[in-house]
Design a protein around this motif. Sequence first.
Motif, PDB file in Angstrom:
ATOM      1  N   PHE A  12       0.761  -1.081  -0.202  1.00  0.00           N
ATOM      2  CA  PHE A  12       0.071  -0.001  -0.150  1.00  0.00           C
ATOM      3  C   PHE A  12       0.915   1.084   0.076  1.00  0.00           C
ATOM      4  CE2 PHE A  12      -2.588  -3.134   2.179  1.00  0.00           C
ATOM      5  CZ  PHE A  12      -3.886  -3.144   1.253  1.00  0.00           C
ATOM      6  N   PHE A  13       0.289   2.184  -0.329  1.00  0.00           N
ATOM      7  CA  PHE A  13       0.976   3.566  -0.134  1.00  0.00           C
ATOM      8  C   PHE A  13       0.396   4.645   0.671  1.00  0.00           C
ATOM      9  CE2 PHE A  13       1.571   1.987  -4.555  1.00  0.00           C
ATOM     10  CZ  PHE A  13       2.999   2.206  -4.449  1.00  0.00           C
ATOM     11  N   LEU A  14       1.144   4.900   1.597  1.00  0.00           N
ATOM     12  CA  LEU A  14       0.651   5.847   2.920  1.00  0.00           C
ATOM     13  C   LEU A  14       0.803   7.400   2.543  1.00  0.00           C
ATOM     14  CD1 LEU A  14       2.170   3.989   5.961  1.00  0.00           C
ATOM     15  CD2 LEU A  14      -0.202   4.155   5.154  1.00  0.00           C
ATOM     16  N   ASN A  89       9.788   7.493   0.483  1.00  0.00           N
ATOM     17  CA  ASN A  89       9.062   6.428  -0.050  1.00  0.00           C
ATOM     18  C   ASN A  89       7.673   5.931   0.881  1.00  0.00           C
ATOM     19  OD1 ASN A  89       8.308   4.065  -1.186  1.00  0.00           O
ATOM     20  ND2 ASN A  89      10.174   2.656  -0.583  1.00  0.00           N
ATOM     21  N   GLN A  90       6.738   5.953   0.260  1.00  0.00           N
ATOM     22  CA  GLN A  90       5.384   5.763   0.893  1.00  0.00           C
ATOM     23  C   GLN A  90       4.967   4.494   0.970  1.00  0.00           C
ATOM     24  OE1 GLN A  90       3.299   8.704  -1.910  1.00  0.00           O
ATOM     25  NE2 GLN A  90       3.152  10.152  -0.040  1.00  0.00           N
ATOM     26  N   VAL A  91       5.844   3.462   0.510  1.00  0.00           N
ATOM     27  CA  VAL A  91       5.084   2.020   0.562  1.00  0.00           C
ATOM     28  C   VAL A  91       5.314   1.700   1.839  1.00  0.00           C
ATOM     29  CG1 VAL A  91       5.861  -0.241  -0.396  1.00  0.00           C
ATOM     30  CG2 VAL A  91       5.933   2.048  -1.996  1.00  0.00           C
ATOM     31  N   ILE A  92       4.173   0.588   2.082  1.00  0.00           N
ATOM     32  CA  ILE A  92       4.226  -0.378   3.202  1.00  0.00           C
ATOM     33  C   ILE A  92       3.792  -1.784   2.685  1.00  0.00           C
ATOM     34  CG2 ILE A  92       1.893   0.565   3.891  1.00  0.00           C
ATOM     35  CD1 ILE A  92       2.859  -0.056   6.665  1.00  0.00           C
ATOM     36  N   SER A  93       4.425  -2.772   3.112  1.00  0.00           N
ATOM     37  CA  SER A  93       3.915  -3.797   2.638  1.00  0.00           C
ATOM     38  C   SER A  93       2.722  -4.269   3.078  1.00  0.00           C
ATOM     39  CB  SER A  93       5.111  -5.069   2.963  1.00  0.00           C
ATOM     40  OG  SER A  93       5.107  -5.254   4.361  1.00  0.00           O
ATOM     41  N   TYR A  94       2.019  -5.366   2.577  1.00  0.00           N
ATOM     42  CA  TYR A  94       0.728  -5.729   2.661  1.00  0.00           C
ATOM     43  C   TYR A  94       0.713  -6.377   4.179  1.00  0.00           C
ATOM     44  CZ  TYR A  94      -3.534  -8.880   2.714  1.00  0.00           C
ATOM     45  OH  TYR A  94      -4.826  -9.432   3.285  1.00  0.00           O
ATOM     46  N   CYS A 169      -8.641  -3.445  -4.422  1.00  0.00           N
ATOM     47  CA  CYS A 169      -8.668  -3.460  -5.959  1.00  0.00           C
ATOM     48  C   CYS A 169      -7.233  -2.642  -6.227  1.00  0.00           C
ATOM     49  CB  CYS A 169      -9.656  -2.243  -6.326  1.00  0.00           C
ATOM     50  SG  CYS A 169     -11.321  -2.779  -5.941  1.00  0.00           S
ATOM     51  N   ALA A 170      -7.196  -2.215  -7.415  1.00  0.00           N
ATOM     52  CA  ALA A 170      -5.927  -1.755  -7.940  1.00  0.00           C
ATOM     53  C   ALA A 170      -5.368  -0.459  -7.128  1.00  0.00           C
ATOM     54  CB  ALA A 170      -5.789  -1.359  -9.464  1.00  0.00           C
ATOM     55  N   HIS A 171      -6.296   0.295  -6.818  1.00  0.00           N
ATOM     56  CA  HIS A 171      -6.136   1.484  -6.078  1.00  0.00           C
ATOM     57  C   HIS A 171      -5.802   1.377  -4.719  1.00  0.00           C
ATOM     58  CE1 HIS A 171      -6.678   5.681  -4.911  1.00  0.00           C
ATOM     59  NE2 HIS A 171      -7.472   5.519  -3.765  1.00  0.00           N
ATOM     60  N   GLN A 172      -4.572   1.673  -4.187  1.00  0.00           N
ATOM     61  CA  GLN A 172      -3.795   1.136  -3.016  1.00  0.00           C
ATOM     62  C   GLN A 172      -3.439   2.210  -2.163  1.00  0.00           C
ATOM     63  OE1 GLN A 172      -0.901  -1.547  -4.166  1.00  0.00           O
ATOM     64  NE2 GLN A 172      -1.897  -2.429  -5.857  1.00  0.00           N
ATOM     65  N   GLU A 173      -3.834   3.360  -2.485  1.00  0.00           N
ATOM     66  CA  GLU A 173      -3.564   4.653  -1.631  1.00  0.00           C
ATOM     67  C   GLU A 173      -4.337   4.953  -0.472  1.00  0.00           C
ATOM     68  OE1 GLU A 173      -3.460   7.669  -4.353  1.00  0.00           O
ATOM     69  OE2 GLU A 173      -1.565   7.499  -5.308  1.00  0.00           O
ATOM     70  N   PRO A 183      -9.728   3.464   6.732  1.00  0.00           N
ATOM     71  CA  PRO A 183      -9.329   3.769   5.349  1.00  0.00           C
ATOM     72  C   PRO A 183      -9.010   2.549   4.538  1.00  0.00           C
ATOM     73  CG  PRO A 183      -7.834   5.382   6.960  1.00  0.00           C
ATOM     74  CD  PRO A 183      -9.033   4.296   7.675  1.00  0.00           C
ATOM     75  N   LEU A 184      -8.588   1.300   5.299  1.00  0.00           N
ATOM     76  CA  LEU A 184      -8.404  -0.028   4.701  1.00  0.00           C
ATOM     77  C   LEU A 184      -9.740  -0.608   4.245  1.00  0.00           C
ATOM     78  CD1 LEU A 184      -5.730  -1.620   7.224  1.00  0.00           C
ATOM     79  CD2 LEU A 184      -5.554  -1.117   4.374  1.00  0.00           C
ATOM     80  N   LEU A 185     -10.780  -0.176   4.870  1.00  0.00           N
ATOM     81  CA  LEU A 185     -12.115  -0.868   4.506  1.00  0.00           C
ATOM     82  C   LEU A 185     -12.606  -0.095   2.979  1.00  0.00           C
ATOM     83  CD1 LEU A 185     -14.210  -1.205   7.818  1.00  0.00           C
ATOM     84  CD2 LEU A 185     -13.314  -2.996   6.371  1.00  0.00           C
ATOM     85  N   SER A 186     -12.171   1.123   3.190  1.00  0.00           N
ATOM     86  CA  SER A 186     -12.583   1.947   1.990  1.00  0.00           C
ATOM     87  C   SER A 186     -11.883   1.586   0.693  1.00  0.00           C
ATOM     88  CB  SER A 186     -12.433   3.379   2.282  1.00  0.00           C
ATOM     89  OG  SER A 186     -11.043   3.819   2.316  1.00  0.00           O
ATOM     90  N   LEU A 187     -10.908   0.971   0.708  1.00  0.00           N
ATOM     91  CA  LEU A 187     -10.310   0.374  -0.468  1.00  0.00           C
ATOM     92  C   LEU A 187     -10.517  -1.060  -0.769  1.00  0.00           C
ATOM     93  CD1 LEU A 187      -6.406   1.219   0.566  1.00  0.00           C
ATOM     94  CD2 LEU A 187      -8.023   2.652  -0.946  1.00  0.00           C
ATOM     95  N   SER A 188     -11.537  -1.625   0.032  1.00  0.00           N
ATOM     96  CA  SER A 188     -11.883  -3.100  -0.175  1.00  0.00           C
ATOM     97  C   SER A 188     -12.529  -3.022  -1.401  1.00  0.00           C
ATOM     98  CB  SER A 188     -12.520  -3.802   0.937  1.00  0.00           C
ATOM     99  OG  SER A 188     -13.176  -4.964   0.712  1.00  0.00           O
ATOM    100  N   CYS A 189     -12.521  -4.188  -2.225  1.00  0.00           N
ATOM    101  CA  CYS A 189     -13.406  -4.406  -3.617  1.00  0.00           C
ATOM    102  C   CYS A 189     -14.627  -5.468  -3.207  1.00  0.00           C
ATOM    103  CB  CYS A 189     -12.538  -4.917  -4.730  1.00  0.00           C
ATOM    104  SG  CYS A 189     -11.423  -3.706  -5.494  1.00  0.00           S
ATOM    105  N   THR A 190     -14.474  -6.104  -2.111  1.00  0.00           N
ATOM    106  CA  THR A 190     -15.387  -6.899  -1.567  1.00  0.00           C
ATOM    107  C   THR A 190     -16.477  -6.239  -0.571  1.00  0.00           C
ATOM    108  OG1 THR A 190     -13.664  -7.958  -0.022  1.00  0.00           O
ATOM    109  CG2 THR A 190     -14.371  -9.283  -2.212  1.00  0.00           C
ATOM    110  N   ASP A 191     -17.338  -7.029  -0.085  1.00  0.00           N
ATOM    111  CA  ASP A 191     -18.255  -6.237   0.713  1.00  0.00           C
ATOM    112  C   ASP A 191     -17.645  -6.410   2.070  1.00  0.00           C
ATOM    113  OD1 ASP A 191     -20.590  -5.176   1.853  1.00  0.00           O
ATOM    114  OD2 ASP A 191     -21.784  -6.783   1.378  1.00  0.00           O
TER     115      ASP A 191
END
Length: 313
Positions: A12-14, A89-94, A169-173, A183-191
């Motif tokens: 993800f990108f913080l 670097n804004q990256v944090i691993s899953y 989804c592909a959107h990981q910001e 914020p993580l729940l808002s990025l989910s593609c599943t219900d």
Amino acid sequence: MEWENLTSVSEFFLLGLSQQPEQQWPLFGLFLSMYLVTVTGNLLIILAITAHAQLHTPMFFFLANLSLTDICFVSTTIPKTLANIWAQNQVISYTGCLSQLYFFLMFGMLEASLLAVMAYDRYVAICYPLHYIMVMSPGLCGFLVSASWVTNALHSLLHTLLMSSLSFCAHQEIAHFFCDINPLLSLSCTDPFINELVIFTVGGLMGLVCVLCLVISYAYIFSTILKIPSAQGKWKAFSTCSSHLSVVSLYFGSSFCVYFSPLSNHLAQKDAVASVMYTVVTPMLNPFIYSLRNRDIKSSLKKLMWARKIQSF
């Protein structure tokens, strides 16, 4: 939603508090200074309590655990924020994101639980002073702290496991400086219905227990204080819980502003800024609040400083 729209997210990108390049180094200096002050202040509180026998009481036992929790709480988010700014670097691993979420939820709720336990301690001390030593026995104190640690560890594990079951989804910001649950729940593609249901039931129940413990304890405390005939007696009784009440107001007030405000992309950045209050500022201020308002802590800190000076000399 078609399967090709889902990705196996590895990172993800913080986005942090600001994406302006000229603001990164001032933010680095601010976070670093607050982190150092927080860790140093809370370590001094722990050292002062452990080094002096007169502070080996239930109230200071809970305070030492609160200070330890504050150190762990800020260490969950701030070092990663500092590392990202330093490396640009804004990256944090899953895996890192889920780990951060787990420890953030654990220590955040542990802080609330300890504040509720400390409210019960003040209730017994003010309303039943003659039975205080008998009621707040070492066994009960140890049980209350241990139960808080175990319960919140399991609670945060539940939320983390449910989060790991979601697809992203592909959107990981992430519009935040750490991996928070909303914020993580808002990025989910599943219900995320099950996640939200558990948040409102299990999480809500635990939060409600803490709040009720605080409200009921202080209702009895204020009722007892008002029955004291002299103004000096009232002030003396109130002064024993004023530090705790200040910390409770600061922590719960700022956290409620974040988690009970409407969610939208526009407010996400404001929520990140507001989160600084209870994730960084409150743990930083706790040692100052307790040391400035408690003569025993101030006396122990002075003795600790004098002992260090004598050893150095």
